[in-house]
Design a protein around this motif. Structure first.
Motif, PDB file in Angstrom:
ATOM      1  N   LYS A  54      51.436  37.006  20.079  1.00 39.09           N
ATOM      2  CA  LYS A  54      50.535  37.653  19.576  1.00 39.09           C
ATOM      3  C   LYS A  54      50.723  39.084  20.117  1.00 39.09           C
ATOM      4  CE  LYS A  54      46.218  37.498  16.848  1.00 39.09           C
ATOM      5  NZ  LYS A  54      45.816  39.298  17.920  1.00 39.09           N
ATOM      6  N   PRO A  55      50.047  40.061  20.527  1.00 39.54           N
ATOM      7  CA  PRO A  55      49.897  41.138  21.208  1.00 39.54           C
ATOM      8  C   PRO A  55      49.209  41.496  21.469  1.00 39.54           C
ATOM      9  CG  PRO A  55      51.658  41.789  19.524  1.00 39.54           C
ATOM     10  CD  PRO A  55      51.494  40.292  19.195  1.00 39.54           C
ATOM     11  N   ASP A  56      48.436  41.664  22.647  1.00 45.96           N
ATOM     12  CA  ASP A  56      47.150  41.846  22.966  1.00 45.96           C
ATOM     13  C   ASP A  56      46.359  42.869  22.036  1.00 45.96           C
ATOM     14  OD1 ASP A  56      47.119  40.575  24.929  1.00 45.96           O
ATOM     15  OD2 ASP A  56      48.005  41.783  26.507  1.00 45.96           O
ATOM     16  N   ARG A  57      46.015  43.764  21.889  1.00 46.97           N
ATOM     17  CA  ARG A  57      44.734  43.722  20.881  1.00 46.97           C
ATOM     18  C   ARG A  57      45.402  44.522  19.834  1.00 46.97           C
ATOM     19  NH1 ARG A  57      44.057  46.807  25.961  1.00 46.97           N
ATOM     20  NH2 ARG A  57      41.928  45.768  27.160  1.00 46.97           N
ATOM     21  N   SER A  58      46.339  43.724  18.797  1.00 49.01           N
ATOM     22  CA  SER A  58      47.232  44.036  16.864  1.00 49.01           C
ATOM     23  C   SER A  58      46.850  42.693  16.614  1.00 49.01           C
ATOM     24  CB  SER A  58      48.424  44.149  17.733  1.00 49.01           C
ATOM     25  OG  SER A  58      49.049  44.529  16.937  1.00 49.01           O
ATOM     26  N   ARG A  59      46.839  42.776  15.061  1.00 51.87           N
ATOM     27  CA  ARG A  59      46.657  42.304  14.215  1.00 51.87           C
ATOM     28  C   ARG A  59      48.046  41.343  13.642  1.00 51.87           C
ATOM     29  NH1 ARG A  59      42.543  43.736   9.315  1.00 51.87           N
ATOM     30  NH2 ARG A  59      41.072  43.877  10.785  1.00 51.87           N
ATOM     31  N   SER A  60      49.667  41.965  14.565  1.00 47.67           N
ATOM     32  CA  SER A  60      50.509  41.197  14.115  1.00 47.67           C
ATOM     33  C   SER A  60      51.064  40.870  15.015  1.00 47.67           C
ATOM     34  CB  SER A  60      51.619  42.766  14.568  1.00 47.67           C
ATOM     35  OG  SER A  60      51.745  43.943  15.427  1.00 47.67           O
TER      36      SER A  60
END
Length: 139
Positions: A54-60
């Protein structure tokens, strides 16, 4: 420039020319990791690792796959646990193919334990997070 340097330079240029549009990198936390090891007749070993980041500061989320085959010895893999902060470097799938949404892993940098899948000459580079500035300053 010696023969080895010329050879490695040409190899690097050819690789970048072929895969430059597909190279990508994902930085974030590990949500899940599944490691499947299979040996055929105690001679041929297969390693398949499925990684969800899960990438930082992302919902994807990003699905990453690492596959390695080796004769006689088990292929090595680093220790990664859920919640570790990682940087995954790899190739995106080709457009129109089945695996276009997953990333084929080339290297993994584990920022929690400070080690990598493929050793880097200069060590692990320092990665700094950029803080979001106040909205008042931007307006």
């Amino acid at each position: 420039m010696g023969f080895k340097e010329k050879f490695s330079k040409r190899y690097t240029e050819a690789y970048l020319k072929k895969y430059a549009d597909r190279l990508t990198q994902v930085q974030g936390k590990v949500l899940s990791i599944k490691i499947h090891e299979k040996s055929i007749l105690w001679i041929f070993h297969k390693l398949t690792v499925s990684l969800v980041v899960k990438p930082d500061r992302s919902r994807s989320i990003s699905k990453c796959e690492y596959k390695k085959n080796r004769w006689f010895k088990k292929p090595p893999f680093m220790k990664i646990s859920q919640g570790h902060s990682v940087i995954v470097q790899g190739l995106k799938g080709k457009k129109g193919k089945e695996n276009r949404e997953s990333i084929q892993v080339v290297n993994i940098l584990n920022m929690t334990t400070k080690n990598s899948l493929v050793p880097i000459d200069g060590g692990i580079p320092k990665v700094q997070k950029i803080k979001a500035q106040n909205q008042k300053k931007l307006r």
